[in-house]
Design an enzyme around this catalytic site. Structure first.
Site, short mmCIF file in Angstrom:
data_model
loop_
_atom_site.label_atom_id
_atom_site.label_comp_id
_atom_site.label_asym_id
_atom_site.label_seq_id
_atom_site.Cartn_x
_atom_site.Cartn_y
_atom_site.Cartn_z
CD GLN A 88 -2.18 -14.92 2.05
OE1 GLN A 88 -2.91 -15.88 2.05
NE2 GLN A 88 -1.27 -14.72 1.14
CG PHE A 89 1.07 -10.25 7.10
CD1 PHE A 89 1.81 -9.20 6.58
CD2 PHE A 89 1.66 -11.51 7.21
CE1 PHE A 89 3.13 -9.40 6.18
CE2 PHE A 89 2.95 -11.71 6.81
CZ PHE A 89 3.69 -10.66 6.28
CB THR A 90 0.77 -10.95 2.13
OG1 THR A 90 -0.08 -12.05 1.83
CG2 THR A 90 1.99 -11.41 2.89
#
Length: 141
Positions: free
Chosen positions: A74-76
């Protein structure tokens, strides 16, 4: 490296209508993000945290219980919302850097004898979980 770790009784990841990863008994859902300067030291530290933190019921760890882990990239988690209304993603490692790091964490957790399910890197994923507690924490290494 940053993770949001939830103690769950069940969790799953669906991509394009297909279940690609799921755990059906108590364990952890780990949402994992990487930044530009993460490397082997952060991979090892995060694998230790995921497996050894005493956050399951009765102050037990994943290693103590042999509990499963569902790990989803999850890059966010590296979104910066301090300015304006649109998050900046500049602190998130780009895919070619992040994907091998996420894979390395998965491998390191598996090397400790833990069953790990995953999402699909870069895909639009539907993640479902039944939070136990609820108990969710942020872990940074």
């Amino acid at each position: 490296m940053r993770a949001v770790i939830s103690r769950v009784t069940a969790a799953s990841v669906v991509v394009a209508g297909e279940v690609v990863g799921q755990i059906t008994r108590p364990g952890l859902l780990v949402l994992l993000g990487a930044t530009h300067d993460d490397g082997p030291d952060q991979v090892a530290a995060m694998a230790r945290k995921i497996t050894e933190l005493r956050i399951l019921r009765d102050e037990r760890s994943v290693l103590d219980e042999g509990a499963p882990v569902l790990l989803v990239s999850q890059f966010t988690l590296y979104g910066d919302t301090r300015k304006g209304r649109r998050p900046s993603w500049s602190a998130a490692a780009p895919g070619p850097v992040a994907e091998p790091l996420v894979d390395a964490v998965v491998a390191a957790v598996r090397e400790r004898g833990i069953h790990v399910e995953t999402g699909r890197f870069g895909a639009a994923m539907d993640v479902a979980s039944v939070n136990d507690g609820p108990f969710t924490m942020i872990v940074e290494v």
